[in-house]
Write an enzyme that holds these catalytic residues in place. Structure first.
Site, short mmCIF file in Angstrom:
data_model
loop_
_atom_site.label_atom_id
_atom_site.label_comp_id
_atom_site.label_asym_id
_atom_site.label_seq_id
_atom_site.Cartn_x
_atom_site.Cartn_y
_atom_site.Cartn_z
N ASP A 460 0.82 -1.21 0.00
CA ASP A 460 0.00 0.00 0.00
C ASP A 460 0.86 1.26 0.00
O ASP A 460 2.07 1.21 0.26
CB ASP A 460 -0.90 -0.03 1.26
CG ASP A 460 -2.24 0.65 1.04
OD1 ASP A 460 -2.35 1.48 0.13
OD2 ASP A 460 -3.18 0.34 1.80
N ASP A 530 -10.92 1.94 -2.98
CA ASP A 530 -11.42 1.50 -1.68
C ASP A 530 -12.94 1.45 -1.66
O ASP A 530 -13.55 0.97 -0.72
CB ASP A 530 -10.96 2.45 -0.58
CG ASP A 530 -9.52 2.19 -0.16
OD1 ASP A 530 -8.97 1.15 -0.59
OD2 ASP A 530 -8.95 3.01 0.56
#
Ligand code: GLA
Length: 724
Positions: A460, A530
């Site tokens: 990430d 997301d």
């Protein structure tokens, strides 16, 4: 130059060095024809469908454009290369020196054209890889300083393509966190349009490094001339479209030179990122299939290997978990048919435990109170149930509240005398610093080597650059930060993926902030957003798939109402959308009703049966969510023996009377049986009239199918199976 030098056509390339008037860069269907003119300048004389006989181009004076424009002499528009020579001269004038072409394997020709400044020792090599089967061209440039002192580069594009058409339409891809990859198309007018990112890291959060150019009319799916291009670079990029006084278009593509002057020292080479581009005279559909096919072979790690269906605990638990809770999820995941459990953020940090996003980042030691038996315990729990284990990392970042920051406050990107601006309570580690590069590599390496059995890593990167200063770069090289960060990051990714070729890596960047073919070489999957709200996902997946392959497009079934949009969706719609890509899940099976549990288990089983076609098949877009209430697209496997068709209704239809929609990409001579999948067992289906029936490919691609859909967010998926 003599005509008899024109011994070759677009079919041939030699693996020798020779002087020639024309340098064709060709694939099976396209040709970029370069020419060395009388003054030894390199020019682009044609880019389009493959021409059979290049000498014919000699019979008339083809209009030509500089193939790599430079600043300072007679070029009055934006230039690909802007250099200040070591004596302060601000001009560059490049001449052809030589070129070589060689075959690399069956499919790829590599051509290097060497140019040199007429006066100064500044050398420019333009490289092209021409991927024959998939019609993809890859271009980059290497600039070498042969002077005794430093040369200052203020512009260093990877590619400089010119077009002469009546009208130009450009589509680009933009958005923000939880809202990525929207498409907009504009007609270019005289002047400059710039599509760029200045974010440095997580650089694609607002704009993605891709564009589609359509000539003479807006881009169509199945016909018309389009050029699709994407920069293989995780950092800031710039596409500069300039329509000049003669209505010619010049497109400069490359790393963003904004605030990024590069001091090229004696003997040093600056290698620009690669631009990948394709020409299609059959619209954006063919363009996409060219990219997907190429990507599965060359662009994405393990592009032809099937992916595992995973359960991720992020939305299921966020930071709130312990060994018992995770073991229960692992158990449920295995029983439901998942093949991998992915442990997300929150597993590390002791002095500053990672219990929310304000602490612990940088301290990559397992949190002892949440996981007293460490990661090996969880790996073992997975092994016992015959599923794989994966883990989340964010190795380029640090929370000020961490032991790492206490030890190395100078390791972060920051400007002296300025307030440090955090995003998500974190700072970025300065990858221009060699010690930091080692730390980032070692972080990933140590997690993997000390916990054998980790088979998946979600990498990430949750913020972009403010205060772009480095305590490791000298005062005159502060402007190298953006370029060096990305270059060094790619080197680290390369080291990691070489050492762990069989470990699956997912590129995530607070959702879709880092999706590019520079990174994807080292990553098997990408996290596009997301936002798991199916309606958003329909658009983000639609956008991402123009350039990036389905095999990498991770998509998860998550909680309803959705945590970001608060909107509710049926479990079926959530599954249908996630199954249109690489299926995963972000919710706890324990929270499901028995009926939902049964539906999920069956859907996972069905996905296992059809995923090969979805992940490795060709994509055909039939109805766009941008101009229709319903969106329809389908995947067809290589043998044309199976296809899966996805239908989503994105707006309520009160009196639906849709026209037939015709399928694409199947074999007209074959017969196919139609079967609905993910059927709601309790409800009558709108597809019943087609269920089990057999049609020829010819009928399906000419007459097509027709069934109404009424309810907002309703979805319907069916498959075609060849009947012999
Ligand atoms: C980012 C990712 C999410 C999740 C969180 C964890 O936002 O995009 O999927 O991993 O970080 O903090």
């Amino acid at each position: 130059m003599k005509r008899n030098i024109l011994l070759f056509t677009c079919f041939y390339l030699f693996s020798v060095s020779y002087a020639a008037e024309y340098i064709p860069i060709t694939t099976n269907n396209t040709c970029l024809l370069l020419k060395v003119n009388d003054k030894k300048r390199l020019e682009q004389s044609y880019f389009g469908e493959k021409i059979r006989n290049i000498p014919e181009t000699e019979s008339v004076d083809l209009e030509t454009f500089s193939a790599y424009s430079t600043f300072g002499t007679n070029h009055v528009f934006e230039a690909a290369l802007r250099a200040v020579q070591s004596d302060g001269n601000t001009s560059t004038e490049l001449s052809y020196v030589s070129h070589t072409s060689e075959k690399k394997g069956d499919d790829v020709f590599h051509t290097v054209i060497s140019l040199k400044d007429d006066y100064y020792d500044l050398f420019v090599d333009i490289h092209y890889n021409a991927y024959q089967q998939d019609d993809i061209l890859e271009q980059w440039v290497e600039i070498r300083n042969g002077q005794k002192k430093t040369v200052r580069l203020t512009g260093y594009a990877s590619s400089d393509l010119s077009f002469n058409a009546r009208q130009y339409y450009v589509s680009h891809f933009h958005g923000d966190w939880a809202n990525e990859m929207h498409i907009s198309e504009q007609q270019l007018t005289e002047g400059i349009k710039v599509i760029d990112s200045k974010l440095g890291v997580r650089a694609h959060q607002f704009t993605h490094p891709c564009f589609i150019l359509s000539l003479n009319r807006p881009a169509q799916e199945n016909d018309g001339t389009v050029v699709g291009a994407t920069l293989a670079w995780p950092g800031s990029f710039r596409f500069n479209f300039e329509v000049n006084n003669s209505n010619h278009l010049r497109i400069l593509s490359g790393a963003n030179p904004y605030a990024s002057e590069y001091m090229l020292e004696t003997g040093k080479v600056l290698k620009t990122p690669e631009l990948l581009f394709t020409y299609s005279n059959k619209g954006t559909g063919k363009m996409t299939r060219n990219f997907h096919r190429w990507a599965r072979k060359y662009g994405i790690k393990n592009g032809n290997k099937e992916r595992s269906i995973l359960l991720n605990n992020w939305e299921a638990t966020y930071f709130d978990f312990d060994e018992t809770k995770l073991t229960r999820i692992i158990d449920d995941a295995a029983k439901m048919g998942f093949e991998l459990f992915l442990l997300d953020d929150g597993w590390f940090g002791n002095k500053y435990p990672r219990n929310n996003d304000d602490a612990g980042l940088g301290d990559w030691q397992t949190n002892k109170s949440k996981l007293p038996n460490g990661i090996p315990y969880l790996i073992n729990e997975c092994k016992k149930r015959n599923i794989k284990f994966g883990i989340w990392v964010e190795p380029e970042m640090v929370n000020p509240k961490s032991e790492l920051y206490e030890q190395h406050p100078d390791w972060v990107i920051a400007q002296p005398h300025r307030e440090r601006t955090e995003q998500r309570n974190q700072l970025i580690l300065d990858l221009s610093n060699p010690a930091v590069q080692e730390f980032v590599y070692n972080t990933v390496d140590q997690i993997l080597s000390s916990n054998p059995g980790i088979e998946y890593v979600k990498w990430d990167c949750n913020r972009y650059v403010f205060n772009s200063g480095s305590s490791s770069l000298s005062a005159d090289k502060q402007s190298h930060l953006f370029f060096d960060y990305s270059k060094n990051l790619l080197e680290i990714m390369n080291r990691v993926s070489k050492k762990y070729p069989h470990t699956t890596f997912m590129a995530c960047s607070g959702g879709g902030g880092r999706i590019d073919y520079g990174s994807m070489k080292h990553f098997d999957e990408y996290w596009i957003s997301d936002n798991n709200d199916p309606l958003y996902r329909i658009y983000t997946q639609w956008g991402a798939q123009y350039f990036f392959p389905t095999i990498g497009l991770a998509s998860h079934v998550s909680v309803s109402p959705n945590h970001i949009t608060r909107r509710s969706f049926s479990l079926k719609t959530r599954f249908d959308v996630a199954m249109a890509a690489k299926l995963g899940m972000d919710l706890q099976p324990a929270q499901m009703s028995p009926k939902e549990y049964e539906f999920s288990k069956n859907a996972i089983q069905t996905y296992k049966e059809i995923r090969k076609t979805i992940l490795l098949g060709d994509l055909y877009r039939i109805l766009s969510p941008y101009n229709s209430n319903r969106t329809v697209y389908m995947y067809v496997n290589e043998e044309q023996s199976e296809a899966v068709v996805f239908n989503f209704l994105i707006r309520k239809e009160i009196y639906p009377a849709p026209p037939n929609f015709v399928l694409q990409g199947i074999d007209p001579l074959k017969k196919y049986k139609l079967t609905e999948i993910n059927k709601d067992p309790d409800n009558w289906s709108r597809f019943n009239k087609y269920e089990g029936k057999i049609f020829s490919g010819d009928y399906l691609m000419k007459v097509g199918l027709n069934f109404a859909m009424y309810d907002e967010y309703e979805s319907l998926v069916f498959k075609l199976t060849e009947v012999k």
